[in-house]
Structure formats: C-alpha cells, structure tokens
Write a protein that holds these residues in place. Structure first.
Motif, short mmCIF file in Angstrom:
data_model
loop_
_atom_site.label_atom_id
_atom_site.label_comp_id
_atom_site.label_asym_id
_atom_site.label_seq_id
_atom_site.Cartn_x
_atom_site.Cartn_y
_atom_site.Cartn_z
N UNK A 89 -45.25 14.65 -43.31
CA UNK A 89 -44.98 16.08 -43.18
C UNK A 89 -45.20 16.55 -41.75
N UNK A 90 -46.28 16.12 -41.15
CA UNK A 90 -46.58 16.55 -39.78
C UNK A 90 -45.54 16.04 -38.78
N UNK A 91 -45.10 14.81 -38.98
CA UNK A 91 -44.06 14.28 -38.09
C UNK A 91 -42.77 15.08 -38.21
N UNK A 92 -42.43 15.45 -39.43
CA UNK A 92 -41.23 16.25 -39.64
C UNK A 92 -41.37 17.61 -38.96
N UNK A 93 -42.55 18.20 -39.06
CA UNK A 93 -42.77 19.49 -38.40
C UNK A 93 -42.63 19.36 -36.90
N UNK A 94 -43.16 18.27 -36.33
CA UNK A 94 -43.04 18.05 -34.89
C UNK A 94 -41.56 17.98 -34.50
N UNK A 95 -40.78 17.22 -35.25
CA UNK A 95 -39.36 17.09 -34.94
C UNK A 95 -38.65 18.43 -35.01
N UNK A 96 -39.01 19.24 -35.99
CA UNK A 96 -38.30 20.50 -36.22
C UNK A 96 -38.80 21.62 -35.33
#
Length: 199
Positions: A89-96
C-alpha cells in the motif's frame, strides 16, 4: 458540406471535463497561474459555467484534486500477510503521490494563504480512502490471527501513511523502500501488536 457541431456536454460529463482540465493546468503551471479563464478554455466551455459550480479558483482546485484521486483509486493489496500488505500500500501511495506531494508543499502556498488553510486541512478535504484501505488490511490481519481483535484508534490506523506523506513533503522526493520498511516494521506493526500468522 459543413462539419457537424460537437456534441454539447452537460451534467457529469461536463463537470468531469472541467475538473480534468483544471488538474492538467494545475500540474503544468501550478496554482499561482491557475485561472478560471484558462481552465474554461482548456475544457472547451465558458467561465460562467465554471462559476456556477465553483465560486473561486481555490474551490475548483480542491474539487480537481478530489476528482483526480477518485479517478485513480488506491489498490487494496492482498498478499496474505499484514506486513507485505502495508508495504505494498505504501509503495502504491509513493507512486501515486510523488507529484501531488510536491504540488501541495510548494506550488499550493498561494492556496494556503488565500484560504487560511494548511496541508492538514486540505488532506481532510481530499483524502479519505487511505484510512478505509488500511482498515481493510487490519480486518484481514485480525481474521488471519496476525493481530488481536481490538479497537485500534484512527490516529494509529493513519500513522504509517501520515509519516510517509510527511517524509515526501519534507524532502520533495519519493520515499525509499528502506523508509517504508522502517515505518512499517519499527513503528506501525509494533503499535498494532503484529505477531505474524498462526501455524
């Protein structure tokens, strides 16, 4: 033979086109250069149409950010364990959020002055799904026996994403995998009493 007139957009279709135009303009030129006229021109409509929906640029900006996030929802990781779910989840937030983090911390300084607002207040206006997704991850972890079935306060639920967002706003750079792992392993998982899956 004359070309047919383009179909006139109304209602939700028109509003979506305006909000997408506002987002694109915000990304290209920043808040300081954002005007109702520029957005109307980009969306192929008129300023009165915009003013009927949003009384000023600040409210249009909030609506555009909320629309963009709704159109690009967070994925809900399902790896089979809480640690990997939270890291995913955190990686996805970073990307977005890398670009939006820069926008909020630097380019929206004029917005905060005009509206007597702050990044924290703006967050409450545009972000709600991250909390919901984390609650889903925790519910799954309870069902798997990774954490106890107890009340976890909202501040704890939002903590890993809040720490992640703060780091990106302070550095204006994407958070590293090391930072994500530290927030997850050293702060969040101990707070929720993570003990891994049962055999």
């Amino acid at each position: 033979m004359s070309n047919p007139k383009p179909e006139r957009r109304r209602g939700e279709a028109l509003e979506a086109a305006i909000l997408e135009a506002a987002w694109d303009a915000l990304m290209e030129a920043g808040y300081a250069a954002l005007t109702m006229e520029a957005v109307a021109r980009r969306a192929g409509t008129s300023r009165p149409v915009l003013y009927r929906r949003w009384p000023n640029v600040a409210e249009l900006t909030v609506a555009a950010m909320r629309h963009h996030l709704a159109a690009n929802p967070l994925e809900i990781p399902d790896t089979g364990n809480l640690r990997d779910d939270v890291i995913g989840l955190m990686r996805h937030i970073v990307e977005r959020r890398t670009r939006m983090g820069s926008l909020i911390s630097v380019e929206l300084s004029g917005f905060f002055r005009e509206t007597n607002s702050s990044p924290a207040k703006l967050k409450t206006q545009i972000v709600s799904r991250e909390q919901h997704v984390m609650e889903i991850l925790l519910s799954r972890a309870i069902a798997r026996g990774e954490i106890e079935d107890r009340v976890i306060r909202p501040r704890v639920i939002s903590l890993p994403v809040d720490l992640l967002r703060n780091e990106m706003m302070m550095t204006l750079e994407p958070a590293s995998d090391q930072s994500i792992a530290e927030i997850t392993d050293e702060i969040f998982l101990p707070l929720v009493g993570y003990r891994g899956g049962r055999e």
